[in-house]
Design a protein around this motif. Sequence first.
Motif, PDB file in Angstrom:
ATOM      1  N   LYS A  84     -84.175  29.303  -6.927  1.00 22.05           N
ATOM      2  CA  LYS A  84     -84.709  29.203  -5.448  1.00 22.05           C
ATOM      3  C   LYS A  84     -84.910  28.022  -5.034  1.00 22.05           C
ATOM      4  O   LYS A  84     -84.402  27.730  -3.749  1.00 22.05           O
ATOM      5  CB  LYS A  84     -86.088  30.053  -5.497  1.00 22.05           C
ATOM      6  CG  LYS A  84     -86.382  30.312  -3.904  1.00 22.05           C
ATOM      7  CD  LYS A  84     -87.697  31.217  -3.948  1.00 22.05           C
ATOM      8  CE  LYS A  84     -88.180  31.439  -2.538  1.00 22.05           C
ATOM      9  NZ  LYS A  84     -89.557  32.210  -2.499  1.00 22.05           N
TER      10      LYS A  84
ATOM     11  N   SER B 292     -83.956  39.434  -4.759  1.00 23.08           N
ATOM     12  CA  SER B 292     -84.969  38.320  -4.480  1.00 23.08           C
ATOM     13  C   SER B 292     -85.090  37.683  -5.800  1.00 23.08           C
ATOM     14  O   SER B 292     -84.793  37.808  -6.922  1.00 23.08           O
ATOM     15  CB  SER B 292     -86.442  38.846  -4.103  1.00 23.08           C
ATOM     16  OG  SER B 292     -86.650  39.640  -5.080  1.00 23.08           O
ATOM     17  N   ALA B 293     -85.362  36.373  -5.458  1.00 24.24           N
ATOM     18  CA  ALA B 293     -85.608  35.422  -6.653  1.00 24.24           C
ATOM     19  C   ALA B 293     -86.920  35.880  -7.606  1.00 24.24           C
ATOM     20  O   ALA B 293     -87.748  36.399  -7.071  1.00 24.24           O
ATOM     21  CB  ALA B 293     -85.886  33.996  -6.157  1.00 24.24           C
TER      22      ALA B 293
END
Length: 401
Positions: free
Chosen positions: A68, A46-47
Amino acid sequence: MKYLASMILGLFLVLSTYGQKSDLIVFSESGELFHLTINGIQKTDSAQSNVKIKNLNQPRYSVKIEFKDKSKGVIDKNVFLKPGMVSVYAIKMKNNGRYVMRWHSESSLTGMPVGEEKVTSFQTEPDITEPAHREGEVKTGFRRIDNAQRIDKSVEKTEVKHSAQSYNGQFVANGTMCSSPSMNAKEFMDFKYNLEEENMFKREDAIENAFDHQCFLAEQIAALLKLEYSTVDNMRIARLGYRSTFNTEDYMVVVNTFDSKSKRESLLTFLQSTGSTADVPEPTYSEPQEPTHYQMPGYTGAIGCDWPASDQEYSSIISTIENQSFSDTKLNTAKQFATSKCLTVDQVKGLMNQFSFEDTKLEFAKFAYEHTYDIDNYFKLNNAFSFESSISELQEYIQNK
């Protein structure tokens, strides 16, 4: 017996240093979320705004930052790591709105940087292994300099010792800590572009920082001096750069960047005082001869054509293009002029600014490359583009010429 014990101890120290791994921390100064990819392998599910990669076992990695928020663009950068150290890189936004990743700090693995508690940890699985040398790519050089080996900040006290030095168990001539150059042509062009974008009063620090972490060719040191920034002490850079040069035997190319006879002699004296094995014979001076081609002040790089268009000719073509209504007509007129007249990079940039569309600018930049005098300055066109992809495409085009 003491001699044997010393040899065994020395060998142990070299091997233990060589076998040490390193960590990499990347964080965004303003908290932007991003994905991090190393050598083509994405390391974030995930970012994140802070990422730590552990147990890296190579001195150089290719890092890609994808935000993102896609509008912030993508950052591609090569990072250089020291064994047994934590290297910290910061993502920041420059005044022009462009995001860059810059070296921030480093510390021993036993002494973490301040703020490490905010960093999310990711374990490599397994440790990334990169080929030592790819076909068509310059082999990476990496040098280790401890505090006792650093060049004194004062040029007057700069001293290079030329006893044999050990690099990963190999002896390197001339006292430099370089086993091979660190930058290929594209990476060096990117480095020069970043200098162009840097705060004018921080450029010399940026160059010195690069000397501490990378190995250069003598030709690259000379190219840095040809940029002639008013806030950079070229003589100091020429002296400091010698320690960070792989092919020191060719350092005369750096000496010859200075127009002043007294400066050339001063640098020659410095090199000779170091016990350098570089080819630095006493220079001989002769009466100047009529030039066979235009000589741009301060520029000694590669030449693509002999005599650039005069200011009057350039002003005339700009006026002609401004009076035309259609983009295709403007482009064809500019190409006709470039075909018949040699251009400087500044003239190419001025013609590019006559076009409204990014693809037209890129097409003309590619076409004009073979009709440009100071082709080593072509990186100056980068800020004429609005998109990073155009810069990358132009650089790739130049490398394939």
